[in-house]
Scaffold this motif. Structure first.
Motif: not given
Length: 416
Positions: A1-8, A69-79, A83-90
């Motif tokens: 489950m380490s792939e980065p998020p895909l397009p929004v 258009h707004t730059r977001l914080p890096e989410l590398d590693g968040v997901f 499951f619980h680690t990702g939820v707590r990071a988000l």
């Protein structure tokens, strides 16, 4: 489950309401929401934000622009983890400030994104969003989920006789809270409250008045003097963050204040308590930045000794109503819970499964999942949704599509 998020992908939804919803600050005849669809770890999730300029300063167009258009914080590693680690990071991210600023947050945009990410993450792990709430809710949560009785809201589009008078005796007896939307005139508002009280039991049902920040300081103090002892609290009786007037409403008039438009981020609660300007806060999922951000708001309220109501944005059309039900069933100690009136405002089902509520028992059951347990319906996406843009690197680069809207067709057509 380490792939980065895909397009929004971002969509707008504007839907005429079958009847208006009216109060002292605004008359709403059309729902306006922003929908976000994203893919995470191979699963698709949906989120919704309901921007209201008079609540957070966000419009439909500004929310779309923010998400694209707004730059977001890096989410590398968040997901990257469990499951619980990702939820707590988000849950640890301050998305309203990241999408706006600390002084001017963007909670409706943050809510749509947070919900889509959380929905997708839960679905990727075949988990209910209730499991995510349990992972970060802590002592805010009930030992066991319980569906509360929903508030009945009386707005000026119908008289108390038309709304309360047509309910069965059983339905009236089961009400635990009635919110009366304030009128421009405090004296007329008091008369409206007295009419409402003819239909309910004073021993079983609390009553509040919500002015939506429309009264002047003089009117707010007059209303508090007229309503003290007749209502249990006044919600947002004057312009947002007028701490001096809100303090006087509480201290001089003796009428407890509930914050709404004045309380968007936890720091607002600190300001209010520092000025002795509030006893309650209305926490709404879109206004506060999402379900996880709402838990942060609820936790800060409890720490400061403020009691909380869980409210809704008028005319939520998609995932928002499911998120509200989830929190209502899990969070303990709420003074009131709202569930909306989508069954009256919209002629067709907008989600799968559709909005349902038991109007006799005033109960809105939470959905079982996975994720938040619903998707926008094909009808909503085909007839009412416009594709606004796609963000190919949504979580790091800040590059987005040009601002435009069009019907979702061809390769970009949305599907449930």
């Amino acid at each position: 489950m380490s792939e980065p998020p895909l397009p929004v992908e971002v969509f707008t939804a504007e839907i005429p309401m079958a009847r208006p919803f009216s109060h002292a600050a605004h008359v709403r005849r059309t729902s306006r929401s922003v929908l976000v669809r994203c893919t995470l770890a191979g699963a698709t999730g949906w989120g919704e934000g309901a921007p209201r300029t008079y609540v957070t300063g966000e419009s439909l167009d500004s929310t779309v622009h923010t998400l694209l258009h707004t730059r977001l914080p890096e989410l590398d590693g968040v997901f990257d983890g469990s499951f619980h680690t990702g939820v707590r990071a988000l849950a640890g991210l301050d998305l309203p400030a990241a999408l706006g600023t600390r002084a001017h947050p963007a909670p409706a945009a943050a809510c749509a994104l947070e919900m889509a990410l959380l929905d997708a993450w839960c679905r990727a792990h075949s988990r209910d969003a209730a499991d995510a709430v349990a992972a970060v809710g802590g002592d805010l949560l009930r030992p066991e989920p319980r569906v509360p009785v929903s508030t009945l809201v009386v707005d000026s589009s119908r008289t108390p006789a038309e709304l309360l008078g047509t309910l069965s005796a059983e339905a009236r007896s089961r009400l635990t809270h009635v919110k009366v939307k304030g009128l421009p005139d405090p004296e007329a508002t008091r008369e409206l409250v007295l009419l409402v009280r003819k239909y309910i039991s004073p021993s079983r049902t609390t009553v509040s008045v919500d002015a939506n920040g429309a009264w002047s300081p003089t009117q707010a103090l007059r209303a508090a003097a007229l309503l003290v002892g007749t209502v249990d609290w006044l919600e947002e009786p004057t312009r947002p963050r007028d701490w001096a007037t809100l303090r006087r409403v509480q201290r001089e008039a003796g009428c407890p204040v509930m914050l709404d438009e004045s309380a968007v981020v936890p720091a607002d609660l600190d300001d209010a308590v520092g000025h002795a300007a509030a006893s309650y806060v209305n926490v709404r999922v879109s206004k506060c930045g999402g379900p996880l951000a709402s838990l942060r708001m609820l936790r800060r309220a409890r720490t400061l000794g403020l009691r909380a109501q869980l409210g809704v944005q008028v005319a939520e059309v998609g995932p928002l109503w499911a998120a509200g039900r989830l929190l209502a069933a899990r969070v303990g100690g709420l003074v009131a819970v709202e569930s909306g009136r989508q069954d009256e405002w919209f002629a067709q089902d907008l989600t799968v499964p559709p909005y349902r509520i038991d109007r006799t028992h005033h109960r809105a059951e939470p959905l079982p999942g996975p994720g938040f347990g619903l998707t926008p319906s094909p009808r909503l996406l085909r007839l009412h949704a416009c594709w606004a843009g796609r963000r190919d690197s949504p979580l790091a680069t800040g590059k987005g599509a040009s601002p435009r809207t069009r019907r979702p067709e061809g390769p970009n057509r949305a599907s449930a």
